[in-house]
Design a protein around this motif. Structure first.
Motif, PDB file in Angstrom:
ATOM      1  N   UNK A   1      73.785  17.367  63.953  1.00 44.21           N
ATOM      2  CA  UNK A   1      73.800  15.995  63.472  1.00 44.21           C
ATOM      3  C   UNK A   1      73.221  15.901  62.072  1.00 44.21           C
ATOM      4  N   UNK A   2      73.835  15.065  61.244  1.00 44.80           N
ATOM      5  CA  UNK A   2      73.421  14.928  59.841  1.00 44.80           C
ATOM      6  C   UNK A   2      73.155  13.464  59.546  1.00 44.80           C
TER       7      UNK A   2
ATOM      8  N   UNK B   1      80.038  18.425  65.011  1.00 45.95           N
ATOM      9  CA  UNK B   1      79.358  18.092  63.765  1.00 45.95           C
ATOM     10  C   UNK B   1      79.484  16.580  63.586  1.00 45.95           C
ATOM     11  N   UNK B   2      78.353  15.881  63.646  1.00 47.46           N
ATOM     12  CA  UNK B   2      78.362  14.415  63.663  1.00 47.46           C
ATOM     13  C   UNK B   2      77.514  13.845  62.545  1.00 47.46           C
ATOM     14  N   UNK B   3      78.131  13.017  61.716  1.00 45.01           N
ATOM     15  CA  UNK B   3      77.362  12.235  60.752  1.00 45.01           C
ATOM     16  C   UNK B   3      76.780  11.030  61.482  1.00 45.01           C
TER      17      UNK B   3
ATOM     18  N   UNK C   1      71.217  19.520  68.669  1.00 48.35           N
ATOM     19  CA  UNK C   1      70.572  20.837  68.676  1.00 48.35           C
ATOM     20  C   UNK C   1      70.064  21.204  67.288  1.00 48.35           C
ATOM     21  N   UNK C   2      70.860  20.860  66.275  1.00 43.22           N
ATOM     22  CA  UNK C   2      70.464  21.065  64.883  1.00 43.22           C
ATOM     23  C   UNK C   2      70.490  19.710  64.194  1.00 43.22           C
ATOM     24  N   UNK C   3      69.346  19.285  63.675  1.00 46.06           N
ATOM     25  CA  UNK C   3      69.239  17.987  63.003  1.00 46.06           C
ATOM     26  C   UNK C   3      69.020  18.205  61.516  1.00 46.06           C
ATOM     27  N   UNK C   4      69.820  17.534  60.690  1.00 47.73           N
ATOM     28  CA  UNK C   4      69.736  17.675  59.236  1.00 47.73           C
ATOM     29  C   UNK C   4      69.432  16.312  58.626  1.00 47.73           C
ATOM     30  N   UNK C   5      68.397  16.245  57.784  1.00 47.73           N
ATOM     31  CA  UNK C   5      68.090  15.014  57.050  1.00 47.73           C
ATOM     32  C   UNK C   5      68.211  15.343  55.564  1.00 47.73           C
ATOM     33  N   UNK C   6      69.233  14.789  54.901  1.00 50.24           N
ATOM     34  CA  UNK C   6      69.496  15.128  53.502  1.00 50.24           C
ATOM     35  C   UNK C   6      68.446  14.559  52.563  1.00 50.24           C
TER      36      UNK C   6
ATOM     37  N   UNK D   1      71.704  24.651  57.726  1.00 49.58           N
ATOM     38  CA  UNK D   1      72.107  24.189  59.056  1.00 49.58           C
ATOM     39  C   UNK D   1      72.897  25.248  59.817  1.00 49.58           C
ATOM     40  N   UNK D   2      73.803  25.976  59.134  1.00 55.40           N
ATOM     41  CA  UNK D   2      74.735  26.869  59.830  1.00 55.40           C
ATOM     42  C   UNK D   2      74.342  28.333  59.769  1.00 55.40           C
ATOM     43  N   UNK D   3      73.196  28.651  59.169  1.00 50.54           N
ATOM     44  CA  UNK D   3      72.838  30.054  58.944  1.00 50.54           C
ATOM     45  C   UNK D   3      72.897  30.901  60.220  1.00 50.54           C
TER      46      UNK D   3
END
Length: 467
Positions: free
Chosen positions: A124-125, A173-175, A189-194, A302-304
């Motif tokens: 999630x982004x 992959x969800x915005x 599972x993976x959270x991204x905060x720009x 995020x994808x490493x």
């Protein structure tokens, strides 16, 4: 015994057949959801503030299917049901929803239910700026690595209608916007905060609520989750003390312990404690601007764990961007036109201005989200030679610019237009060979258009019609 992933969604839908379901809003995220529920025999009532005439073809379709609709300005006057799916843009604390909650209704959303039922790895982004580009970069990298990807959320596609197609080995992959996150109690599972900066304060009661909504993207992870934070943003960097799982950061300004970063010479690296991997030079990225370097760094981090570095490099050097994001429209008589309609906030406009190495002619203004324009003013003085203002925020932007130190000496010309066509005309008249014109509104579009995409498409139509 726990349910198998495919069974979990089927059981949920079977249970809904005995419930009364209300769906608020016939928008992008709900149209296919309404169709799916009807096909499965789930009784739904649809609520939308538009009139029957304004709904047009979609109203014809739902009417022919016998789906009850509550429409018009007072569309929520009879709101009720066992389960209510709210549209993301609806204020979670609205009186109508509070009354329904007190009456026993379950208030949820399409994306909340999807995350609860999803069997796949979820990424999630969120963020104030850069969400869509980062989301798309992540999806493209996973696809390049041969993964099956389900892309959706705030990017314009509902995910729940496809839940039964999602397999455990897939990736979602969800915005996620603050409006979607405010009521979520399950994190990806993976959270991204720009990044986080003032935005949507016309809907959120204050900046604190806006920040708290963003935090929901990682607050409900377990110890196996991963959260990716922007180390260069004061607010996001401070989120690390709240994270339960693994923390990785990205930075355009300095090295990080774990995550992607750029050194002083422009080389992008990934660090895993004492191990460092060189990826590429930032100037080889196809996307322009330092903000897109940050978006690439966020995507890499995020994808490493899932994508080989060759796939990351390929996407970085070949991905040309998403529509309405510093999108080149055309060159006419030596003047280049760009569509940056996604710039619905000052920070987004600032990023766009900094993407060019010359002063621009900028068209700005639109719907007022009650966010401050003072931070934008010095950037306009530094990067703009002609500012053409239109829309509801035009007076506020002009006041901020004229009050900014250095305005008198800047030579900045400020023009006003009553409409976007007039603004395009004024820009064409003001421009000469070698100039760059950008639609970069620093405002939402809702004063005149349903969304920034509609505004951007109309701008492109106007520019492509010029002679």
């Amino acid at each position: 015994m726990s349910l198998q992933p495919s069974t979990k969604a089927s059981v949920f839908f079977d249970r809904l057949k005995t419930k009364q379901v209300a769906i608020i809003g016939i928008g992008v995220s709900h149209t296919n959801l309404i169709r799916m529920f009807h096909q499965k025999g789930i009784p739904v009532v649809v609520y939308d503030r538009r009139t029957r005439e304004e709904l047009g073809a979609i109203g014809d379709e739902f009417e022919s299917l016998g789906i009850p609709m509550e429409l018009g300005p007072k569309y929520l006057r009879r709101l009720g049901g066992d389960i209510i799916f709210r549209t993301p843009g609806m204020n979670f604390h609205s009186p109508e929803l509070q009354a329904a909650r007190r009456a026993g209704s379950i208030i949820t959303s399409e994306v909340e239910v999807f995350f609860d039922l999803c069997p796949a790895t979820t990424i999630g982004i969120t963020g104030s700026d850069g969400k869509t580009t980062t989301t798309t970069l992540i999806a493209e990298m996973l696809k390049e690595a041969g993964k099956t990807v389900h892309l959706g959320g705030n990017i314009g596609r509902a995910l729940l209608p496809d839940i039964e197609k999602v397999q455990p080995e897939d990736f979602v992959v969800a915005e996620l916007s603050s409006f979607q996150l405010i009521s979520m109690r399950q994190s990806p599972d993976v959270a991204v905060v720009t990044n986080v900066s003032p935005n949507h304060l016309d809907v959120h009661k204050d900046m604190e609520e806006y920040i708290e909504a963003k935090e929901n993207i990682f607050l409900h992870q377990n110890g196996f989750g991963k959260t990716v934070l922007n180390a260069d943003n004061l607010i996001t960097n401070g989120f690390d003390k709240l994270v339960r799982g693994r923390i990785e950061k990205f930075s355009r300004l300095s090295a990080v312990q774990r995550g992607a970063w750029m050194d002083n010479s422009g080389v992008i690296w990934y660090s895993d404690n004492d191990s460092q991997t060189r990826l590429l030079r930032s100037e080889t990225l196809k996307l322009p601007g330092q903000h897109n370097v940050e978006n690439f760094l966020a995507a890499v981090t995020a994808v490493w764990d899932y994508v080989p570095k060759e796939a990351m490099r390929k996407v970085g050097t070949q991905f040309a961007g998403v529509e309405h994001r510093i999108e080149f429209v055309r060159e006419l008589n030596g003047v280049k036109w760009y569509n940056d309609s996604i710039a619905t906030s000052p920070t987004r406009t600032i990023a766009g201005l900094r993407s060019f190495d010359q002063k621009l002619i900028v068209i700005a203004g639109g719907y007022d989200k009650h966010i401050p324009y003072e931070p934008l003013a010095p950037e306009i003085l530094s990067h703009v030679k002609v500012l053409i203002l239109t829309g509801a925020t035009a007076p506020r932007i002009e006041e901020a610019v004229r009050s900014c130190k250095g305005f008198s000496e800047s030579g900045l010309a400020i023009l006003h237009a009553d409409s976007l066509p007039e603004a395009v005309h004024l820009a064409q008249v003001a421009a000469g060979p070698g100039d760059i014109i950008s639609l970069s509104p620093a405002s939402a579009s809702f004063d005149q258009y349903p969304n920034f995409e509609a505004r951007g498409r109309y701008f492109k139509e106007l520019v492509n019609a010029l002679e």
